[in-house]
Design an enzyme around this catalytic site. Structure first.
Site, PDB file in Angstrom:
ATOM      1  N   CYS A   1      20.274  49.949  37.936  1.00 17.63           N
ATOM      2  CA  CYS A   1      21.061  50.917  38.697  1.00 17.63           C
ATOM      3  C   CYS A   1      20.481  51.096  40.095  1.00 17.63           C
ATOM      4  O   CYS A   1      19.340  51.508  40.238  1.00 17.63           O
ATOM      5  CB  CYS A   1      21.095  52.255  37.967  1.00 17.63           C
ATOM      6  SG  CYS A   1      22.694  52.589  37.259  1.00 17.63           S
TER       7      CYS A   1
ATOM      8  N   CYS B   1      53.145  25.367  57.040  1.00 17.27           N
ATOM      9  CA  CYS B   1      52.695  26.637  57.620  1.00 17.27           C
ATOM     10  C   CYS B   1      51.699  26.388  58.747  1.00 17.27           C
ATOM     11  O   CYS B   1      51.509  27.242  59.603  1.00 17.27           O
ATOM     12  CB  CYS B   1      52.087  27.541  56.550  1.00 17.27           C
ATOM     13  SG  CYS B   1      50.494  26.971  55.924  1.00 17.27           S
TER      14      CYS B   1
END
Lengths: 446, 434
Positions: B138, B349
């Protein structure tokens, strides 16, 4: 007995029928749609836009929540980007070119995104452009339609003083008097015109007509340059007997009345209506008449669907609105009982050499009203004595790539020039290009 | 049908998908729902000493969104369980009794002294939990108090705590590693040397999501102030895969069983972790975005994939790709690839052209014979894969190896022999080839 009367539908039905044809996108819809843009290089959509709007550029700005930036990207190339978002036939312009058509046959909805980007500008009266440093030069613009307003705005940005001489009561030209009501709701044409004029440096004089109230010679004397954008004049005739009897109307006149009516329900509407023509005006009058409550509306066109001036999308729009489209028939004579009661048509075909001819077979339709939508005529007679110095073709002004006429201080654009395709967006581009050329001309004269 | 039954450190579960220790496993209510949905196991939200910690009563989560508001990355500042220890222990005992076929692992975080571990470890094991997972990862809040990532960043502490836990536990011990280190190998080695039975990784990454554009304060914030949180979700998967693969491919750590964690949202992510060395996987963020139902695609997709590959069980997939991970210096410099654009699939494109033109090697055309057309110029293409990466059409641009002839870019004949940097003439440290 003719059946022509107002109020065929309730007020609520008419309000519903004339509400926004394509409602605006919500913010969430716009973000999802914007995400579909691939941000193409040298984008085919921009190539297809007559005003060269950087379409991937403005869509990128919608994605990043830079809405004013998106609006600026649009409006700097097309000051009527708001109206064009509503009326452009995007299905044959930017959206047809979208690479998503190749990928999945569903283009990015560029028109609606453009509206999403520009609506706040008019709703919140955001001024995105400023008038350039004053040059002291004066330019006359004849006409206040898309070409005239576009030219005037660009000239003001470049610092010139502009006077717009407008024949009508309100500015906007066909945006105000010609476009179908459901394409531009909530008085948008006037709001847009006011916003364009609010840049300053532009004086609008309405109710004055070239040829009646002033002459082109006078303009050349009083101004440093002139831009002509007076559009078209009368309407073409059917050239059949009894054409001027009651019940035979010009579509453009009726559309104008419809646009200006305080209450559309007041307009008299026929039960059976026949529209003769194949262009956008034919579609617009047919659909609007249907939406005012006509029971049966037929568009009759002398050639096939591919030859119609209205796009396939517009033809389908009319058909899904309940309008019948009949091809390969032309009016032979009007049926008359005091006033018009119908039209007799003759079927047509094309000869081997390409000329249209009658097959001799006839058929007819009952009609309480017949609308003529077979095109408009040029009105260059208002040019007066100078008409002979201005080269024309088919009664329209011939201009060069900079939209200059054959007189060095006169430019022209919009429907009054030869080769124009009758689109709002092209007229805007004419005005923009002419303004830049006029600016160069005025600078060279110093 | 491939057998998804999983055994990790001797702990059996019906599939290799466990819920990671996090908010989804905070209490019996959630874990029961997860097991009903079909999850193979759960690592209970990290237990700590009483009195329990307290959480902020404001935003604990922040997200990095796509434009469609898909969550790409996610962060949190929630701490370990904020409920009394006994409440958790009672619920864990009941859940394990109700779901004996599922794995139930106790995540723990305790201060760095042995008496505390001696006190709590037997008490927690008594719930019937299948294993311990030591939360050394943590990165927020608890690390300020000398626990979580503060332990995980010091290999000696990892080893020490692992030893304490092993000493007082009879069930397997997993050490959960923090990615907030420069090299994952020393922490993994320390866990192993401390007697841990396996490692799980990654925990979350130190992160700040963004600022609030109105207030120009950190976002999310608690009463105007924010603190860095732990980053997770799809965006961290590549970081996690690297760390898993590092442990799996290095001789000194390759024996350590691994539970893979970090951005697993569908079965393909699980394949990534398992093929790169994980024996099972743990999931949190995807469940927090979509709910427990995603287990259907995870199990079904993995099973179908294994069937397609002719692999009969998950074990058969473990580590399959590890041997393909190496150091850069061993890559074959004689291998040449060129991009090939399938003109039938190309939608024109132009994205490949502009990125190559602006940022790479000017190797893709824009116009050919006056037509908009995008073709690879083999004389310029270095085979970098940028065009493949940006093309919006799946499969339109592919990389194809040159197997014979001459590379038109270099003019050099294709050499089918392998040759890497270690023997390259430009390498001043090169080894002489025989």
């Amino acid at each position: 007995m003719p059946d022509v009367k107002p109020r065929r539908l309730s007020d609520a039905e008419i309000a519903e029928n004339f509400s926004d044809m394509h409602p605006p996108l919500s913010r969430a819809e716009a973000l999802i749609e914007a995400d579909r843009c691939y941000f193409c290089y040298d984008a085919p959509c921009t190539e297809a836009c007559p005003t060269d709007i950087d379409i991937p550029g403005f869509i990128q700005k919608i994605r990043s929540d830079n809405i004013n930036g998106a609006a600026h990207t649009i409006l700097r190339e097309n000051i009527m980007g708001g109206m064009c978002a509503r009326v452009c036939p995007t299905e044959i312009l930017c959206e047809e070119a979208c690479v998503r058509m190749t990928h999945e046959e569903k283009p990015v909805r560029i028109g609606l995104l453009q509206r999403h980007a520009t609506d706040p500008v008019f709703e919140e009266d955001v001024q995105l452009f400023t008038r350039g440093r004053e040059t002291g030069k004066n330019v006359a613009v004849v006409g206040s339609g898309p070409a005239g307003l576009s030219c005037a705005h660009r000239l003001s940005m470049l610092g010139h003083n502009v006077v717009i001489l407008n024949r009508d009561d309100k500015p906007g030209g066909l945006n105000e008097y010609g476009i179908a009501a459901y394409k531009t709701v909530n008085d948008f044409a006037q709001r847009e015109a006011e916003w364009i004029l609010s840049i300053g440096g532009i004086e609008l004089r309405s109710g004055v007509a070239l040829g009646d109230d002033f002459s082109l010679e006078q303009l050349r004397e009083e101004y440093d340059a002139v831009f002509l954008a007076f559009g078209l004049g009368g309407t073409n005739r059917l050239n059949v007997a009894n054409e001027d009897i009651d019940g035979v109307l010009n579509a453009v006149d009726y559309i104008s009345q419809l646009r200006q009516a305080d209450d559309k329900g007041d307009l008299p509407v026929g039960r059976n209506v026949v529209v003769i023509g194949g262009g956008m005006t034919a579609i617009d009058i047919a659909v609007q008449t249907k939406r005012l409550g006509s029971e049966r509306v037929d568009i009759v066109y002398r050639r096939g669907p591919e030859q119609m001036g209205a796009s396939q999308y517009e033809q389908e729009f009319a058909q899904t609105s309940g309008v019948h489209i009949q091809h390969w028939s032309q009016p032979k004579r009007l049926l008359v009982e005091d006033r018009v009661s119908g039209v007799e048509f003759e079927r047509t075909t094309i000869d081997a050499d390409g000329t249209l001819r009658s097959t001799g077979e006839t058929w007819s339709l009952n009609a309480d009203i017949v609308f003529k939508a077979v095109g408009q005529t040029a009105n260059t007679h208002i040019l007066g004595k100078l008409a002979k110095e201005l080269r024309q073709q088919n009664g329209k002004l011939v201009v060069d790539d900079n939209r200059m006429t054959t007189l060095p201080d006169i430019w022209a654009g919009g429907d009054c020039i030869y080769g124009h395709d009758d689109l709002t967006v092209t007229a805007v581009q004419d005005g923009k290009i002419a303004a830049k050329a006029i600016d160069r001309y005025l600078a060279a004269g110093d | 049908m491939a057998d998804l039954a999983s055994e990790f450190l001797g702990i059996k579960s019906p599939n290799p998908f466990w819920l990671a220790s996090a908010p989804p496993t905070d209490k019996a209510y959630n874990v029961n729902r997860a097991f009903e949905a079909g999850w193979g196991g759960a690592v209970w939200k990290t237990l700590g000493e009483d009195p329990p910690i307290v959480n902020v009563s404001g935003p604990r989560y922040g997200a990095l969104h796509s434009n469609e508001r898909r969550v790409i990355g996610f962060n949190n500042i929630e701490l370990i369980t904020d409920r009394p220890l006994q409440v958790n222990l009672d619920e864990m005992r009941q859940v394990k009794r109700d779901w004996p076929d599922r794995a139930l692992v106790a995540s723990v975080m305790l201060p760095m002294n042995e008496p505390t571990w001696a006190k709590y470890v037997p008490m927690i094991e008594d719930t019937g939990a299948d294993a311990f997972e030591l939360n050394f990862g943590c990165p927020h809040g608890m690390s300020e108090r000398g626990m979580g990532a503060a332990v995980g960043q010091v290999p000696e502490y990892i080893q020490m705590a692992a030893e304490w836990c092993k000493k007082h536990a009879t069930i397997p011990v997993i050490v959960k590693l923090t990615p907030n280190v420069t090299n994952i190998l020393p922490p993994a080695r320390a866990a192993w040397e401390g007697g841990a039975d396996g490692v799980s990784l990654i925990n979350t990454i130190n992160s700040i999501m963004r600022v609030d554009y109105d207030s120009l304060t950190m976002y999310p914030a608690t009463d105007g102030m924010g603190s860095h949180g732990g980053y997770c979700g799809s965006a961290v998967k590549p970081i996690a895969l690297h760390m898993v693969a590092e442990i799996a491919r290095h001789a000194e750590t390759s024996r350590i069983p691994i539970s893979g964690i970090g951005g697993i949202g569908d079965w393909r992510d699980a394949v990534d972790f398992i093929a790169l060395g994980a024996s099972n996987v743990q999931v949190c963020t995807a469940a927090m975005i979509y709910g427990f139902k995603i287990i259907d695609d995870l199990t079904d997709g993995l099973s179908n994939f294994l069937d397609d590959k002719g692999i009969s069980s998950v074990d058969g997939l473990v580590g399959k790709a590890v041997q393909s991970v190496t150091d850069w210096q061993y890559l074959n410099l004689n291998h040449v690839e060129k991009a090939v654009i399938d003109q039938e699939l190309c939608i024109k494109c132009g994205r490949c052209h502009i990125v190559c033109e602006d940022t790479s090697h000017q190797a893709i055309t824009h116009t050919v014979n006056g037509e908009r057309r995008f073709e690879v110029i083999d004389e310029e293409c270095v085979g970098c894969n940028l065009c493949v990466s940006v093309c919006p059409v799946d499969g339109c641009i592919t990389m194809q190896p040159l197997t014979s002839g001459v590379d038109p870019r270099t003019g050099q004949a294709i050499d089918s022999n392998k040759a890497d940097w270690t023997t390259h003439p430009n390498n001043p440290m090169r080894k002489e080839t025989s």
